[in-house]
Scaffold this motif. Structure first.
Motif, short mmCIF file in Angstrom:
data_model
loop_
_atom_site.label_atom_id
_atom_site.label_comp_id
_atom_site.label_asym_id
_atom_site.label_seq_id
_atom_site.Cartn_x
_atom_site.Cartn_y
_atom_site.Cartn_z
N GLU A 157 0.83 -1.20 0.00
CA GLU A 157 0.00 0.00 0.00
C GLU A 157 0.87 1.25 0.00
O GLU A 157 1.84 1.35 0.73
N ARG A 158 0.46 2.23 -0.82
CA ARG A 158 1.27 3.43 -1.01
C ARG A 158 0.70 4.65 -0.29
O ARG A 158 1.33 5.70 -0.26
N GLY A 159 -0.51 4.52 0.22
CA GLY A 159 -1.10 5.66 0.94
C GLY A 159 -2.02 6.49 0.09
O GLY A 159 -2.94 7.13 0.60
N ALA A 185 -11.91 2.43 -0.51
CA ALA A 185 -12.47 3.10 0.66
C ALA A 185 -11.65 4.31 1.07
O ALA A 185 -12.18 5.26 1.66
N LYS A 186 -10.37 4.31 0.71
CA LYS A 186 -9.52 5.47 1.03
C LYS A 186 -9.95 6.72 0.26
O LYS A 186 -9.55 7.82 0.61
N LEU A 207 -8.00 2.16 -18.29
CA LEU A 207 -7.94 2.31 -16.85
C LEU A 207 -7.85 3.79 -16.46
O LEU A 207 -8.46 4.22 -15.46
N ASP A 208 -7.14 4.57 -17.25
CA ASP A 208 -7.07 6.02 -16.98
C ASP A 208 -8.46 6.65 -17.02
O ASP A 208 -8.77 7.53 -16.20
N ILE A 209 -9.29 6.20 -17.94
CA ILE A 209 -10.66 6.75 -18.04
C ILE A 209 -11.46 6.36 -16.79
O ILE A 209 -12.17 7.21 -16.21
N VAL A 210 -11.34 5.12 -16.38
CA VAL A 210 -12.07 4.67 -15.19
C VAL A 210 -11.61 5.43 -13.95
O VAL A 210 -12.41 5.91 -13.14
N MET A 211 -10.30 5.58 -13.81
CA MET A 211 -9.77 6.27 -12.64
C MET A 211 -10.16 7.75 -12.62
O MET A 211 -10.42 8.32 -11.57
N ALA A 212 -10.17 8.35 -13.80
CA ALA A 212 -10.60 9.75 -13.87
C ALA A 212 -12.04 9.90 -13.42
O ALA A 212 -12.41 10.85 -12.71
N GLY A 213 -12.88 8.94 -13.82
CA GLY A 213 -14.27 8.97 -13.37
C GLY A 213 -14.41 8.80 -11.87
O GLY A 213 -15.20 9.48 -11.22
N LEU A 214 -13.63 7.90 -11.30
CA LEU A 214 -13.68 7.69 -9.84
C LEU A 214 -13.18 8.89 -9.08
O LEU A 214 -13.64 9.16 -7.95
N ALA A 215 -12.24 9.62 -9.66
CA ALA A 215 -11.64 10.75 -8.96
C ALA A 215 -12.53 12.00 -8.99
O ALA A 215 -12.30 12.93 -8.23
N ARG A 216 -13.54 12.02 -9.85
CA ARG A 216 -14.39 13.22 -9.97
C ARG A 216 -15.27 13.38 -8.77
O ARG A 216 -15.80 12.41 -8.24
#
Length: 206
Positions: free
Chosen positions: A71-73, A122-123, A197-206
């Motif tokens: 885990e990186r934090g 969850a983080k 994956l970048d598209i998915v992560m961008a959506g999660l980060a919004r």
């Protein structure tokens, strides 16, 4: 005391995975697994009861190969690292991809993987329904993407003749198909996966 088991679950998993990797899903049976282990088919009924149990062995073996990163934090980095590790493991065993999509197992290997991904998600501050939806989205992406590349004639690193046929379609009728065929010809599977994956992560980060 009950008699000591002749085979461990890990031995059954690896033997089943070897059969499927080499000969495909249809080759896995009680008889073929027993032959690989040097025992009789009836012996295996002490460990697995039916076809679903056989299939679960293979899924467990693949998920057990996922090397969960430290885990990186940062939740984005953690989720990305877990997903990429999962992608690498699944891609090593293309014959197993349909099973990973459709077979449920509560074995330790899959539970540990799921808990690690949930902990990372969850983080981001998600819980309850939001956490569930994020988990389904991310896990569905990696497994679904692997399946799509396995079945899609335009998948990079697959049949180049299929890509060439798509590029030769009538341009007035299928311009977008030609466009993505041209793109597929230039991409590798890993690059295409990471772009998705970048598209998915961008959506999660919004």
């Amino acid at each position: 005391m009950p008699p000591k088991a002749k085979f461990t679950r890990a031995q059954l998993q690896q033997a089943a995975l070897t059969i499927v990797d080499r000969d495909g899903l249809a080759a896995l049976s009680m008889r073929s697994l027993a032959g690989a282990l040097g025992t009789g088919p009836m012996t295996l009924y002490n460990y697995v009861k039916d076809r679903d149990d056989l299939d679960a062995l293979v899924v467990e073996a693949v998920m057990g190969e996922v090397r969960l990163p430290r885990e990186r934090g940062d939740w984005r980095a953690d989720v990305t690292a877990i997903v990429e590790a999962t992608w690498r493991s699944v891609r090593r065993h293309p014959n197993v991809i349909p099973l990973v999509l459709t077979r449920r197992t509560l074995h330790e290997t899959t539970l540990v993987w799921a808990e690690a991904l949930l902990r990372a998600l969850a983080k981001s501050g998600r819980s309850g329904t939001d956490l569930l939806v994020a988990f389904r989205t991310v896990s569905g992406f990696v497994m679904g993407f692997a399946q799509a590349q396995l079945a899609d004639p335009l998948a990079p690193d697959e049949d180049r003749e299929d890509i060439a046929r798509a590029q030769a379609l009538p341009a007035d009728r299928f311009p977008r198909l030609i466009e993505i065929a041209d793109a597929a010809a230039k991409l590798g599977a890993d690059r295409e996966f990471r772009a998705g994956l970048d598209i998915v992560m961008a959506g999660l980060a919004r």
